[in-house]
Each structure stands twice: as C-alpha cells, then as structure tokens.
Motif scaffolding. Sequence first.
Motif: not given
Length: 491
Positions: A172-189
């Motif tokens: 997130r800090a370097e590329l402004r991208k999300q990393y979805v780790i946990k099951r159940g979290e909304p999946v990033a586009a």
Amino acid sequence: DWYQQKGPLEAYQGTVSAESVAEWYETHGTGLFEQNLRAPLGTTVTNAEIGQTLTSDPTRFWHLNNGITMICTSLTAKNDSAKAPQSRPTTLTVAGASIVNGAQTVRAVARAMHDDGEAAANATLSIKVINTHEDREFGVQVSQAANRQNAIEPRDHIALEPVHQAIKANLRAELRKQYVIKRGEPVAAPETGCSLDELALSLACLHPDAEQAARAASSTENLWEQGPKGSHTVLFKREPSPQKVWRSVLTLRAARSAVYELGSGQNSREAATTEHGGFLVTHLLFQHLGATSIDDPDFDWDSEVLEKIPALVPDLVRRLTHEIVTHYGPRPQIRTAFQTTETCRELAKRVLGDLADGVAVPALPAKERKPRRPNTVPLLVDRRVIKDGAPLQYVALNEPERDAMEEWLVQDERRRQATWVNHRTKPVLWAYDEQQYSPSGLVSKMWADAEWDERPVSNQGTARWYQSDGLSLWNLAERIHSEEAEDEGEA
C-alpha cells in the motif's frame, strides 16, 4: 474469579482448576459428554498441542484456551463469603451435568495431569455453567449452539503471520495497492490489488523449483502447509518486495488468460496439457522471460514479459505435450504428470533447455517409457485424500514381527494407535507420546523400544499403518495410481 449471569436463566461463568477438571474425567469418564455432539477425539494435533501447553506453559493456559461449557438440570451455589461473595470462590453443586463444549480440552487436561500432574496442576481454565431446569430441548439448543462455527481452514491461520501484514503495509505504501489477506474480506478489483491466494499461487509458479507448481496443481491447499518443507514456509520465508508481489501477480493473470484463450488446443493431448498444466506453463514463463529480473526496477516487465506471454503460451503447451508423450509413452498420464514433483522438474529442465538452445519441437516418437511413481507420503499429502486426525493402526506384516511386537504392544494399546497429519515428512502422530514421525521412522522406533534384537535394518512403514477402512497407506497410494492410470489411459 466468577460472576452470576443476570436474567431469567440461571448461569455462572468463572475459572476452575485443571486439577478439578481432571478429577471429573477420572470419576465420570465419557459420561461427562452425554449431551455433547461428539466425544473426545483422542490423539489429534490440536489435542496434543493443548496437552503440551498444559505441561510446558500452564500459567498461560487460561489465556490460550477457549474453556468449557457445561449444562445441568439443577444447580446450587455455596459462597465462601456471605458479605462479599464475589471476592472469594464459590462452590457449585450440579446434577445432570454434561460438558457440551470442550470435550477435547477435558480429555487433554486429564491426560496432562496423569503424565505431568505437578506442572499441569498450575493451570486454570474458564467455565460456563448453565442450568436448563430439565428443559431437554433447551439443553440440545445450547449444545448445538456451542459447537456451531464456520470451519477454520489452514489458510485462515496464515492470515495472522507477520510477513503478510508487512506485505500489506508495504504494498500500500509503495504502490498504492491493496492486499486482501483474510477469507471473507471484499476482494480487491484486479487493477487495485490482489489477494493472498493469488500471491501464493504466483510465488509458487515463480519459485525456481518446479515442485511448488506441482504441489499447487495437485491441491491449492498445499500452499498453506507450514514446516521446514511446507510450501507456505518456503514461499514466504523472506518477505517479497512490493514490486515482486505485483509483477508476479500480473504474470499469473496474463498466463491464465493466455491459457484460457488457447482453449482446447490443436488435439486432445494439447487440450489435456492446457487443462492441467497451467501452473507449470506459468512457471516456465517466469523462468524463461525474467524471474531473475523481477526485482530490478529498470527491467521493463511489461514489454519483456507480459507482452510476450500470449505468443509464448501455445509454444510451451506444444513443447510440454511433446515431452510428456516422448518420455512417458503414447497414452501418457497428463494430469498426473503435472501433479508429480519429479516429472515437473524433468519437464521444466528439458523445455527450458530447448528454449535456451533454440531447439524446435521435433516429431513425436513411438518409444514408450513407464513414468516413475511419486513416493507414497508426498502423494497422499498432495492429493489430500486423508483428513487430518484420521485414525491409523500399526499392523505387523509377518509372523516374526508379530511375535516380537505383540507383548510390548498390549502393555499399552496407545502404542499401536496413531492419527494422520497432512505433513510431507512426519505425517504419523503417535498416540503413545503425541509426537510426529515418518511412517518408517516410527516403526523403526517401535521395534527398537520393544527391544526386537533381530529387527530388519529398514522397513516399509507405509505398508504397516492402516486406516479404519482396512487400507494401508501403501494400499491407498496404489489405488490412486491405478485410478489415475485408468482415467488417463482413456484420454
């Protein structure tokens, strides 16, 4: 430490000593679990860990354990202090008691007190006691509710690993991208980030050893395996840079898209390669186009890797199909080939060598060679055909072995009992000491402990550990080989 729950239903919640719980089990046995959905399961990894905590770190047991829930048909309380009851302990006398949640904990506590009572006696655990007033239906509801939860999968434990928290923060800090780790979290586009599942697959294909691609092809559950040789440990031993994370994910996506666009290929064999060999194709793309440059900020990943993938995938599919047919016969087990470590390593070595030397795909030969079968334990782990906790029993193979072992075994029936753990080097959890072993390693230890002087130097351990269905580990592996040979033989 206790309090009485306010409201129409009489209930108490507090802390009880491990010593008391062990006494209940010694006195009442499995009668304690009359209204539980299940009895203690015996030797499992979880139960062994509970016992180890009780003996090695008893003062933290209360913090690390969920405790137990008990229902009863009647209840009376006697407080040690009448003026300030909650400042002192209280004694509950219950009738019709049944522990409806925590059977595994109770069994582990009893065993720990038996094995190392001095240490385990220092442990306490939380308890909830609910008076049902002989309302049988309500008791059933409590039992069902106490045991109703979504299954915790191996992947879920991975989510709390520090390496993934670091990846999330840095991506997130370097590329402004999300990393979805946990099951159940909304999946990033797709354009805004990636998931843990996607990254694990990407790194498996990127890894220089094709074994990781083979494991993923066999079952993506293998990606969450921990331990010295576990895929998660291997792939995330070092935190990948944000650039490596994003480039590897983009490459996996491009490879999948190209494989999908290729569709059924030119013939049935190439269609089978396309269907089952996607991860090895992606591995070859990484190794041939730029795996060593993935962290280089000056390397043009788009033009040197991503843009070349659509044209290269059909060529790789043809080369892989040729290599499989050439070295494994005119009716090859294509699906199995992409799930087998040694086969994938050989295929990758040949294809990458031909690409480096500029060798064109030659005509298919008529020569046939029988493929090498994978070892039993890695095969069973990769295919995930045995559930964690499945019971195993030691069975001697011949008369001399039975004569040498039986007297030692009957002294403690736990010596012939074990459970399966999906671990590729130590999958047998012995009930006697609750330690993990390889099938052959445990048999050798048992022979030595039984002082069998004429024991063989080596043994086939997988042929001596049997499941409840009457199949040995070796029998099960043979059945898998036969079924896969039949399936692929029809292709």
